[in-house]
Structures are given as structure tokens and as C-alpha cells.
Design a protein around this motif. Structure first.
Motif, short mmCIF file in Angstrom:
data_model
loop_
_atom_site.label_atom_id
_atom_site.label_comp_id
_atom_site.label_asym_id
_atom_site.label_seq_id
_atom_site.Cartn_x
_atom_site.Cartn_y
_atom_site.Cartn_z
N ASN A 188 1.09 -3.27 5.80
CA ASN A 188 1.79 -2.90 7.04
C ASN A 188 3.30 -3.07 6.89
N GLY A 220 -6.03 -4.81 5.40
CA GLY A 220 -5.23 -6.03 5.27
C GLY A 220 -6.07 -7.29 5.15
N SER A 272 0.83 -1.21 0.00
CA SER A 272 0.00 0.00 0.00
C SER A 272 0.87 1.27 0.00
N ALA A 304 -6.78 -17.28 5.20
CA ALA A 304 -5.88 -16.20 5.63
C ALA A 304 -5.74 -15.08 4.61
N TYR A 364 9.22 -15.39 2.39
CA TYR A 364 8.53 -14.29 3.04
C TYR A 364 7.05 -14.38 2.71
N ILE A 365 6.21 -14.24 3.73
CA ILE A 365 4.77 -14.39 3.51
C ILE A 365 4.11 -13.02 3.41
N LEU A 366 3.34 -12.86 2.37
CA LEU A 366 2.69 -11.56 2.14
C LEU A 366 1.18 -11.70 2.27
N GLY A 404 -0.53 2.85 6.89
CA GLY A 404 -1.19 3.00 8.20
C GLY A 404 -0.27 3.71 9.18
N VAL A 427 -0.41 -15.33 -0.14
CA VAL A 427 -1.37 -16.35 0.32
C VAL A 427 -2.76 -16.00 -0.23
N GLN A 484 -7.83 10.29 8.68
CA GLN A 484 -6.65 9.65 8.06
C GLN A 484 -6.45 10.15 6.63
N ASN A 489 0.21 4.94 1.69
CA ASN A 489 0.77 4.89 3.05
C ASN A 489 0.67 3.46 3.57
#
Ligand SMILES: Cc1cc2nc3c(=O)[nH]c(=O)nc-3n(C[C@H](O)[C@H](O)[C@H](O)COP(=O)(O)OP(=O)(O)OC[C@H]3O[C@@H](n4cnc5c(N)ncnc54)[C@H](O)[C@@H]3O)c2cc1C
Length: 312
Positions: A74, A140, A33, A113, A67-69, A235, A89, A227, A233
Motif C-alpha cells: 500500500n 498485505g 508490490s 503482525a 519506517y515500519i514495513l 491496490g 516486521v 482487478q 500495482n
């Protein structure tokens, strides 16, 4: 450490999934993001547990970093990217189990997930299932929310999780209850990189569709008013601390609108760093260090990152 060559990795990945789901040198800015990040050596999208198990075993036997995305909302990926394989995933199933006793309001919902919370919250609302409203604006996935113990408006995902199924780094499947997930503020046992979250069962309840939708709309208005909207961004950059609100200190330090390169402290919410366009991870990291230093100089307080910085 990667012991096998790229063409061998590709051949192994093709045994797991089709070539459409395998990308080499994939820019991570397309998957975050923040719209920032160098290339992942390999980017693989998998949509079932069996394939994920094969990938986990491949990575552990060949010592390929994995690496899991989730939805990339975040994380800050550094400019030289990620070595090894990034797994997106793509588990999106939703199973609803209503309580057989008509007088009981409980509903158990088991969610893949990779399911986006914003989408799930709307689907649950349409079916008159209440309990996820507080999280309906968190951009997310369920996996990312469990990993982070995401929260908003006084509630956290830990308040509604019954159990989570995950696959460990050796390919074994486990289902662990809420307590074993060791939830704390923006933290869970999964922060220790124990494996890939596959699905989570949530404790929700029957509710009135119009009331659920109204609550979600109220939260959405609150977000829009407080926000930065329409600008990249990730978060809140920093965690809230026990004895002070970090964003408030950043604001009091006069840092709103302060920028390094194209990374800027949001003029709307001092807790957010925004990418004004083509910001690099280097810009963001320098800005983070600058903010930390100013807060220490002005208030003698240490602040800590909420976003996860990954890659090289
Ligand atoms: C505009 C905006 C508003 C936000 N508001 C909030 C808010 O109100 N409250 C809040 O808590 N957060 C908020 N966030 C931050 C973010 O959305 C949450 O932390 C979210 O839970 C991250 O989920 P994700 O799927 O994007 O995870 P990612 O960013 O993709 O990953 C985060 C971490 O989770 C891990 N992970 C993801 N999926 C899995 C999996 N299946 N198995 C194992 N590990 C996994 C990743 O490896 C990584 O370490 C906001 C972000 C933005 C951009």
C-alpha cells in the motif's frame, strides 16, 4: 536527523541481529508490490519482540528515523529512497484459543503482525475457522491491515479485531482494545505513527471448511475479474469518498489507459495505477496529480490518496 555515522549504525545493528538480516542501501523496489522505490539507507528484518524493542530504543536514543514495513502493498516509495532504517516486521506466529464451552462457536486467534493475510486465511480455512474470508485476497500483512483498517466486500478488519499489542516509540509495550484503535475508513490510531504493531487478536468462529473455501474462491474470482492481475500495482490508489466512488469518476473522465512514463491508469480498473515496467515514483506522482486535476476540472470533486507516499 542522523547523528551517528554509518559504521556506528552497522555496529549497533549487529548487536541486535545477524548480518544476514541487515542490508545497506537496499532497493525498496524489491519490497513493494509497485516494484518502485529508491534505496533505504538500512533495511533490517527482525523476527521477535525483544529485537524490535532494541531497534526502537536504538532509533529513539540516536534519533534515527524508523519506517515500519509490512508487505509493501500500500505504499509508493519515492525515487531517492528512505533515510534511516526500514524495519521489516517478521512476526508470524498464530495462536488459536477455542471457547471452552462446546456450545459456543467463538475462536480467538492471535496473529503476529508480519503474517500475510492470504496465508493466514488459507490456514484458518483448513482448520475450519471462519471470519477472515472477506480479506483473503488482500496481499498485505496483519500489521498493515490493522494500520490501514483494510477491508473488502463490505467488511473491514475493525469488525474482527479484539485487541492489538504494540510497542511505542520509547520501547513500552501496550495492548489496546478495538475502540482505542480508533478505526475509521482506511484509518486507525496507528496512522499517527504511535509505534510498531506486534500482534493482533481476532474474533473468529468455527465454520465448515468447504463453505469457507467456497466463499474465498468466490471472492478470488471476483477480484480476478475486476482487478489488474500480473502487473505491478499497489491496490486502489485513491480512497472511496462518502458521496461518490472515485474509480467510477476516473473511468467517466476517460482516463483508463492514460499513462505518464510507465505509470498507467489500469485499463481493467480505473482506481488502480499500474507499473508497466520500470516506472519511477515520479511517473506515478505526476499521474496522480494529473488525475486529481482532471477530476476537479470535470466534476468539481476533490479526491484523496489511499496509498501512502514515503521517502525522498
Ligand atoms: C492487488 C492489490 C489488491 C488490494 N486489495 C485491497 C483491498 O481489497 N482492501 C484493502 O483495504 N486494501 C487492499 N490493498 C492494499 C493493501 O494490500 C492493504 O492496505 C494492506 O493492508 C497493506 O498491508 P501491508 O502489510 O502491505 O502494508 P505496507 O504497505 O507495508 O504498509 C502500509 C502502512 O502500514 C504500516 N505498517 C505495516 N506494518 C506495520 C506494523 N507492524 N506496525 C506499524 N505499522 C505498520 C506501514 O508503516 C505503512 O504506513 C490491495 C493491494 C494490492 C496490491
Amino acid at each position: 536527523m542522523i547523528y551517528i555515522k554509518n559504521n556506528e549504525i552497522y555496529a549497533e545493528l549487529l548487536k541486535i541481529t545477524s548480518k544476514d538480516n541487515i542490508k545497506k542501501n537496499e532497493p525498496m523496489k524489491y519490497h513493494t508490490s509497485f516494484h518502485i522505490g529508491g534505496c533505504a539507507d538500512w533495511f533490517v528484518i527482525l523476527e521477535n519482540e525483544e529485537k524490535i524493542k532494541k531497534l526502537v530504543l536504538l532509533c529513539s536514543t540516536k534519533e534515527i528515523p524508523l519506517y515500519i514495513l509490512g508487505n509493501g502493498t500500500n505504499i509508493l516509495v519515492k525515487d531517492n529512497g528512505i533515510r534511516g532504517i526500514v524495519l521489516k516486521v517478521n512476526l508470524n506466529s498464530v495462536k488459536v484459543k477455542e471457547n471452552e464451552n462446546e456450545n459456543e462457536n467463538n475462536v480467538e486467534v492471535t496473529v503476529g503482525a508480519g503474517k500475510k493475510i492470504t496465508v493466514l486465511a488459507k490456514e484458518l480455512a483448513k482448520n475450519g475457522i471462519s471470519g477472515l474470508e472477506f480479506a483473503s485476497g488482500i496481499p498485505g500483512t496483519i500489521g498493515g491491515a490493522v494500520y490501514m483498517n483494510a477491508g473488502a466486500y463490505g467488511k473491514e478488519i475493525k469488525d474482527i479485531v479484539i485487541s492489538t499489542k504494540y510497542i511505542d516509540n520509547n520501547g513500552s509495550i501496550h495492548i489496546i482494545n478495538n475502540e482505542k484503535q480508533k478505526f475509521e475508513y482506511r484509518k486507525s490510531i496507528f496512522n499517527s505513527k504511535i509505534g510498531v504493531i506486534l500482534e493482533t487478536t481476532l474474533k473468529l468462529e468455527k465454520g465448515k471448511i468447504d463453505q469457507i473455501e467456497k466463499q474465498m474462491e468466490d471472492y478470488s474470482i471476483k477480484r480476478k475479474n475486476s482487478q489488474p492481475i500480473g502487473i505491478a500495482n499497489a491496490g486502489s490508489t485513491f480512497k472511496r469518498e462518502k458521496d461518490f466512488i472515485t474509480a467510477k469518476l476516473i473511468d467517466e473522465a476517460g482516463l483508463k489507459g492514460f499513462s505518464i512514463g510507465n505509470a498507467e491508469v489500469s485499463t481493467v480498473h480505473a482506481g488502480f495505477i499500474v507499473n508497466k515496467g520500470e516506472a519511477t515514483a515520479k511517473d506515478v506522482l505526476e499521474l496522480i496529480e494529473y488525475i486529481k486535476k482532471q477530476i476537479y476540472i470535470k466534476f468539481k470533486k476533490e479526491i484523496h490518496l489511499e496509498i501512502e507516499v514515503i521517502g525522498e
